[in-house]
Design a protein around this motif. Structure first.
Motif, PDB file in Angstrom:
ATOM      1  N   GLY A  93    -119.101  -5.316  53.063  1.00  0.00           N
ATOM      2  CA  GLY A  93    -118.804  -4.351  52.014  1.00  0.00           C
ATOM      3  C   GLY A  93    -117.629  -3.469  52.365  1.00  0.00           C
ATOM      4  N   TRP A  94    -117.550  -3.044  53.624  1.00  0.00           N
ATOM      5  CA  TRP A  94    -116.439  -2.197  54.056  1.00  0.00           C
ATOM      6  C   TRP A  94    -115.104  -2.937  53.950  1.00  0.00           C
ATOM      7  N   VAL A 131    -123.026  -4.439  55.670  1.00  0.00           N
ATOM      8  CA  VAL A 131    -122.170  -3.246  55.586  1.00  0.00           C
ATOM      9  C   VAL A 131    -120.734  -3.593  55.963  1.00  0.00           C
ATOM     10  N   LEU A 132    -120.570  -4.415  56.985  1.00  0.00           N
ATOM     11  CA  LEU A 132    -119.226  -4.814  57.397  1.00  0.00           C
ATOM     12  C   LEU A 132    -118.496  -5.548  56.279  1.00  0.00           C
ATOM     13  N   ALA A 141    -119.309   3.229  47.554  1.00  0.00           N
ATOM     14  CA  ALA A 141    -118.172   3.699  48.352  1.00  0.00           C
ATOM     15  C   ALA A 141    -116.821   3.442  47.713  1.00  0.00           C
ATOM     16  N   SER A 142    -116.747   2.562  46.716  1.00  0.00           N
ATOM     17  CA  SER A 142    -115.445   2.205  46.155  1.00  0.00           C
ATOM     18  C   SER A 142    -115.271   2.787  44.751  1.00  0.00           C
ATOM     19  N   ALA A 191    -124.105  -5.526  51.016  1.00  0.00           N
ATOM     20  CA  ALA A 191    -122.666  -5.371  50.794  1.00  0.00           C
ATOM     21  C   ALA A 191    -122.396  -4.830  49.396  1.00  0.00           C
ATOM     22  N   ARG A 210    -108.511  -0.849  47.937  1.00  0.00           N
ATOM     23  CA  ARG A 210    -107.667   0.354  47.921  1.00  0.00           C
ATOM     24  C   ARG A 210    -106.237   0.052  47.490  1.00  0.00           C
ATOM     25  N   PHE A 213    -123.173  -1.105  49.211  1.00  0.00           N
ATOM     26  CA  PHE A 213    -122.130  -0.337  49.903  1.00  0.00           C
ATOM     27  C   PHE A 213    -120.893  -0.206  49.023  1.00  0.00           C
ATOM     28  N   VAL A 214    -120.464  -1.314  48.408  1.00  0.00           N
ATOM     29  CA  VAL A 214    -119.264  -1.275  47.560  1.00  0.00           C
ATOM     30  C   VAL A 214    -119.505  -0.389  46.337  1.00  0.00           C
ATOM     31  N   VAL A 264    -114.133  -2.910  50.273  1.00  0.00           N
ATOM     32  CA  VAL A 264    -113.684  -1.579  49.870  1.00  0.00           C
ATOM     33  C   VAL A 264    -112.271  -1.323  50.375  1.00  0.00           C
ATOM     34  N   SER A 265    -111.990  -1.748  51.591  1.00  0.00           N
ATOM     35  CA  SER A 265    -110.647  -1.555  52.158  1.00  0.00           C
ATOM     36  C   SER A 265    -109.610  -2.351  51.376  1.00  0.00           C
TER      37      SER A 265
END
Length: 407
Positions: free
Chosen positions: A214-215, A211-212, A266-267, A259, A222, A262-263, A218-219
């Motif tokens: 993937g986050w 998850v980390l 979330a993205s 990951a 942006r 999650f992406v 995603v960040s």
């Protein structure tokens, strides 16, 4: 100098293989499946390894360990990103349940039978138990590639073919989950101290690391990076997601898949990311397979009965899993031979075996060589046997027009 020469050869073969190595439009279906999954690059890598030209010897392979980790991360990301909201919303709950049940039952049967047979011969050591359970997790999955080859050879339409497509894509999640569970249960660092039982602790660690990673991606997305920057982000994420898992002796594929999920969910740029992954899939896959083939060691002729047992037991387990899944399915998708439509395997199975070889490294010895050779050769046989069985099954159901087949 040898490492530099090896790098040049890998880059050259990666470019040539990505361009021409997967083409076999007029070949028989079984040959097309083997070429489409890139198994022949394992043979080329084997010939470049210690048993052949020795260009990719043990020292050079250690230097290229990050490339192996990147390949595992790339494959895991691609697998995880297929579970985006739009795809999952199109699936029927009965199909998901049936695909899950057949894979879980297959894993349970293969684990029980494998442990019974191997422990009776080799003893009940922890290493043997780990390798047998990892083999069961690998054998429990199938691949959508074999189905795609069959579907491309003739018109296909029907409920069973749809179910096989769903199961071929989803049962990999069961295999990766089982592999992660096995590595957590038999983790080398299992001290009782901590905030949770060791198994739960390592599973949570694997999920949170995924998850980390993937986050972080995603960040980064942006800022709407351009295509070259996105590829760099993917390389970095692949190394981070898979590398951190391997560092803690966890499943690099499972963490990378987490990951990817999650992406994908979330993205808003997940579609662009998938396009970049697909665009660079073949070069990365070729280099990964070449290095994987160089890891292959011939353990002796005892591997032959093990490969035979792998193929036969896997066919029986998938057949039993298909039978167990029938109550969860609508009548239009029920057939006693459901499991036989999931015999083909592919690149994900090889990647799972490579991840175990990479984690255990030089500590596995002969047993690890035997495990890796059995899985690689067993998957290759499954690739050749699976498509004809799938064709016959669909033809008997009236979902494949055999006289229109191109091979």
């Amino acid at each position: 100098m040898r490492a530099l020469l090896a790098a040049l050869v890998l880059v050259l073969l990666g470019m040539l293989g990505a361009r021409w190595g997967f083409r076999a439009d007029r070949a028989p279906v079984s040959i097309r499946l083997i070429l489409s999954t890139g198994t022949h690059f394992l043979l080329v890598g084997f010939l470049l390894g210690p048993h052949g030209a020795d260009l990719l010897g043990p020292g050079v392979l250690d230097a290229f360990s990050p490339a192996i980790v990147l390949g595992l991360g790339w494959i895991g990301l691609m697998f995880g990103m297929q579970f985006d909201s739009s795809v999952m919303a199109a699936l029927r709950p009965a199909e998901v349940a049936g695909a899950t049940v057949q894979a879980v039952v297959a894993f349970a049967i293969l684990s029980a039978v494998g442990l019974g047979l191997v422990r009776g011969i080799l003893g009940a050591g922890e290493e043997v138990t780990l390798l047998v359970l990892c083999t069961a997790a690998i054998a429990a999955i199938s691949t959508p590639t074999g189905l795609a080859i069959v579907f491309g050879s003739a018109p296909v339409r029907g409920q069973l073919s749809r179910l096989l497509s769903v199961a071929g894509s989803l049962d990999g999640a069961v295999g990766l989950g089982a592999l992660s569970l096995v590595l957590a249960v038999l983790h080398p660092h299992t001290s009782p101290a901590g905030f949770a039982p060791p198994v739960l602790r390592w599973l949570l660690t694997s999920v949170l690391l995924g998850v980390l990673a993937g986050w972080l991606l995603v960040s980064l997305l942006r800022v709407r990076p351009r295509r070259p920057e996105m590829v760099l982000f993917l390389i970095g994420l692949g190394l981070l997601a898979a590398g951190t898992q391997a560092f803690f002796h966890l499943s690099a594929l499972f963490g990378s898949a987490v990951a990817g999920v999650f992406v994908a969910r979330a993205s808003p740029a997940s579609r662009r990311l998938q396009d970049a992954l697909v665009r660079w899939e073949k070069p990365v896959h070729v280099v990964f397979l070449l290095l994987s083939g160089a890891l292959l060691r011939w353990p002796g002729w005892e591997v032959v009965p093990l490969v035979f047992a792998y193929v036969v037991l896997r066919a029986g387990a998938k057949l039993a899993g298909g039978l167990a899944a029938l109550p969860a399915l609508p009548s239009s998708q029920r057939t006693p031979a459901l499991g036989l439509g999931l015999l083909a395997q592919g690149g994900l199975s090889i990647a799972m075996a490579v991840s175990i070889r990479h984690i255990l490294g030089g500590s596995g010895g002969h047993a690890l060589d035997l495990f890796f050779a059995t899985v690689v050769l067993g998957v290759t046989v499954s690739e050749a046997v699976g498509p004809p069985v799938i064709r016959q099954l669909l033809a008997r159901r009236g979902e494949l027009v055999t006289d229109a087949a191109g091979a």
